[in-house]
Design a protein around this motif. Structure first.
Motif, PDB file in Angstrom:
ATOM      1  N   GLN A 256       0.748  -1.181  -0.115  1.00  0.00           N
ATOM      2  CA  GLN A 256       0.135   0.107  -0.080  1.00  0.00           C
ATOM      3  C   GLN A 256       0.803   1.288  -0.231  1.00  0.00           C
ATOM      4  N   THR A 257       0.234   2.340  -0.347  1.00  0.00           N
ATOM      5  CA  THR A 257       0.986   3.614  -0.580  1.00  0.00           C
ATOM      6  C   THR A 257       0.215   4.814   0.264  1.00  0.00           C
ATOM      7  N   ILE A 258       1.135   5.358   1.068  1.00  0.00           N
ATOM      8  CA  ILE A 258       0.549   6.676   1.981  1.00  0.00           C
ATOM      9  C   ILE A 258       0.964   7.802   1.235  1.00  0.00           C
ATOM     10  N   ARG A 259      -0.134   8.728   0.979  1.00  0.00           N
ATOM     11  CA  ARG A 259       0.167  10.014   0.386  1.00  0.00           C
ATOM     12  C   ARG A 259       0.065  10.992   1.415  1.00  0.00           C
ATOM     13  N   ILE A 260       1.174  11.834   1.656  1.00  0.00           N
ATOM     14  CA  ILE A 260       0.975  12.787   2.783  1.00  0.00           C
ATOM     15  C   ILE A 260       0.966  14.129   1.963  1.00  0.00           C
ATOM     16  N   THR A 261      -0.085  15.086   2.340  1.00  0.00           N
ATOM     17  CA  THR A 261      -0.110  16.329   1.491  1.00  0.00           C
ATOM     18  C   THR A 261      -0.053  17.317   2.468  1.00  0.00           C
ATOM     19  N   ASN A 262       0.968  18.332   2.018  1.00  0.00           N
ATOM     20  CA  ASN A 262       1.127  19.742   2.582  1.00  0.00           C
ATOM     21  C   ASN A 262       0.049  20.749   2.187  1.00  0.00           C
ATOM     22  N   THR A 263      -1.095  20.657   3.067  1.00  0.00           N
ATOM     23  CA  THR A 263      -2.352  21.147   2.430  1.00  0.00           C
ATOM     24  C   THR A 263      -2.130  22.618   2.149  1.00  0.00           C
ATOM     25  N   HIS A 264      -1.621  23.353   3.012  1.00  0.00           N
ATOM     26  CA  HIS A 264      -1.257  24.876   3.022  1.00  0.00           C
ATOM     27  C   HIS A 264       0.204  25.169   2.255  1.00  0.00           C
ATOM     28  N   GLY A 265       1.175  24.115   2.363  1.00  0.00           N
ATOM     29  CA  GLY A 265       2.459  24.548   1.625  1.00  0.00           C
ATOM     30  C   GLY A 265       3.518  24.958   2.590  1.00  0.00           C
ATOM     31  N   THR A 266       3.021  25.233   3.813  1.00  0.00           N
ATOM     32  CA  THR A 266       4.024  25.923   4.758  1.00  0.00           C
ATOM     33  C   THR A 266       4.293  24.994   6.002  1.00  0.00           C
ATOM     34  N   GLN A 267       3.823  23.924   5.907  1.00  0.00           N
ATOM     35  CA  GLN A 267       3.777  23.094   7.255  1.00  0.00           C
ATOM     36  C   GLN A 267       4.888  21.843   7.102  1.00  0.00           C
ATOM     37  N   VAL A 268       5.655  21.893   7.959  1.00  0.00           N
ATOM     38  CA  VAL A 268       6.461  20.505   8.180  1.00  0.00           C
ATOM     39  C   VAL A 268       5.782  19.386   8.850  1.00  0.00           C
ATOM     40  N   CYS A 269       5.909  18.299   8.341  1.00  0.00           N
ATOM     41  CA  CYS A 269       5.467  17.049   8.907  1.00  0.00           C
ATOM     42  C   CYS A 269       6.496  15.979   9.232  1.00  0.00           C
ATOM     43  N   ASP A 270       6.661  15.806  10.638  1.00  0.00           N
ATOM     44  CA  ASP A 270       7.505  14.931  11.160  1.00  0.00           C
ATOM     45  C   ASP A 270       7.054  13.545  10.759  1.00  0.00           C
ATOM     46  N   THR A 271       7.703  12.674  10.150  1.00  0.00           N
ATOM     47  CA  THR A 271       7.248  11.317   9.779  1.00  0.00           C
ATOM     48  C   THR A 271       8.125  10.224  10.418  1.00  0.00           C
ATOM     49  N   TRP A 272       7.414   9.263  10.809  1.00  0.00           N
ATOM     50  CA  TRP A 272       8.188   7.942  11.200  1.00  0.00           C
ATOM     51  C   TRP A 272       7.440   6.652  10.761  1.00  0.00           C
ATOM     52  N   ILE A 273       8.306   5.750  10.276  1.00  0.00           N
ATOM     53  CA  ILE A 273       7.755   4.481   9.686  1.00  0.00           C
ATOM     54  C   ILE A 273       8.535   3.377  10.612  1.00  0.00           C
ATOM     55  N   PHE A 274       7.561   2.643  11.431  1.00  0.00           N
ATOM     56  CA  PHE A 274       8.021   1.468  12.058  1.00  0.00           C
ATOM     57  C   PHE A 274       7.335   0.102  11.291  1.00  0.00           C
ATOM     58  N   ASN A 275       8.169  -0.821  11.543  1.00  0.00           N
ATOM     59  CA  ASN A 275       7.896  -2.187  11.284  1.00  0.00           C
ATOM     60  C   ASN A 275       6.599  -2.744  12.097  1.00  0.00           C
ATOM     61  N   ALA A 276       5.343  -2.815  11.559  1.00  0.00           N
ATOM     62  CA  ALA A 276       4.285  -3.162  12.553  1.00  0.00           C
ATOM     63  C   ALA A 276       4.475  -4.290  13.361  1.00  0.00           C
ATOM     64  N   ASP A 277       5.470  -5.336  12.948  1.00  0.00           N
ATOM     65  CA  ASP A 277       5.435  -6.507  13.837  1.00  0.00           C
ATOM     66  C   ASP A 277       6.453  -6.276  14.799  1.00  0.00           C
ATOM     67  N   HIS A 278       7.536  -5.432  14.584  1.00  0.00           N
ATOM     68  CA  HIS A 278       8.453  -5.197  15.575  1.00  0.00           C
ATOM     69  C   HIS A 278       9.172  -3.850  15.527  1.00  0.00           C
ATOM     70  N   LEU A 279       8.442  -2.852  16.523  1.00  0.00           N
ATOM     71  CA  LEU A 279       8.458  -1.382  16.402  1.00  0.00           C
ATOM     72  C   LEU A 279       9.960  -1.091  16.855  1.00  0.00           C
ATOM     73  N   ASP A 280      10.946  -2.036  17.146  1.00  0.00           N
ATOM     74  CA  ASP A 280      12.246  -1.703  17.377  1.00  0.00           C
ATOM     75  C   ASP A 280      12.997  -1.736  16.043  1.00  0.00           C
TER      76      ASP A 280
END
Length: 230
Positions: free
Chosen positions: A54-78
């Motif tokens: 699957q694909t996640i689309r993250i949109t900068n709605t207003h163009g001026t916003q920073v989005c801190d983004t993390w991606i974890f393995n769903a089975d092992h968050l380490d």
């Protein structure tokens, strides 16, 4: 002489304050409706499950916003997206469309598929936290990305023992010829988005960065949006 009490914590999973992130998950376990657009409110965070393929689309709605983004393995968050490891694999400071995003186990967790913005993001800076705001002179609690990550996970029944270095989407931290840096507003425009394709079952956490002391959000934190695509 009595010994002062020191609280010993076995990990870094505890938020130092609270906001609506803890009470407003997208669903009880973070499973999204495919194709539905969700909002990450200004100064808050959200967690979402994204299955392999699957694909996640993250949109900068207003163009001026920073989005801190993390991606974890769903089975092992380490296991999680780690830019200390990704930069070594990519030989780049900022990934570009088509690049794999590597974990702390040095394997791809996702692919950075599409970027409609000028491609200016940050992979160097830690998530803002309460200590950062104290250093900037803020008294009392200030919403922060580190706590947003912790609360977004807790809201769907999960816990990560550490706050990894995030993928700071649209954050503009240029490195100057003398190796110093600047903290500047994003160069993205309204409705710019990135597509990130999961290569394993993931939990993606996003924080609409609440930084309002320095100009990385043009001093005005706003919401961002995301959609999980089939």
């Amino acid at each position: 002489m009595s010994t002062p009490h020191v609280e010993h914590r076995h990990d870094n999973s505890h938020a130092l304050g609270e906001n609506a992130t803890l009470r407003e998950p997208i669903s009880a376990d973070g499973t999204p409706e495919i194709g539905k657009t969700y909002t990450v409110p200004a100064r808050n965070g959200r967690a979402v499950r994204v299955k392999s393929g699957q694909t996640i689309r993250i949109t900068n709605t207003h163009g001026t916003q920073v989005c801190d983004t993390w991606i974890f393995n769903a089975d092992h968050l380490d296991e999680f997206l780690s830019f200390e490891h990704a930069r070594a694999s990519l030989d780049k400071v900022i990934p570009q469309a088509g690049d794999p995003l590597m974990t702390n186990h040095r394997r791809p967790i996702a692919e950075f598929v599409t970027d409609t913005s000028p491609g200016v993001h940050d992979t160097l800076m830690a998530a803002c936290d309460l200590y950062r705001y104290k250093n900037l002179g803020v008294a009392g609690y200030h919403d922060n990305c580190a706590d947003n990550m912790r609360m977004a996970l807790k809201a769907i029944g999960l816990r990560a023992r550490e706050v990894p270095q995030p993928f700071n989407l649209w954050m503009n931290i240029p490195i100057k010829p003398d190796y110093s840096i600047e903290w500047l507003a994003p160069v993205s425009k309204a409705s710019d988005y990135v597509d990130i394709k999961a290569l394993m079952d993931c939990v993606v956490v996003m924080s609409a960065c609440p930084q309002d002391i320095i100009p990385i959000n043009a001093l005005n934190p706003l919401e961002v949006e995301f959609t999980v695509l089939a």
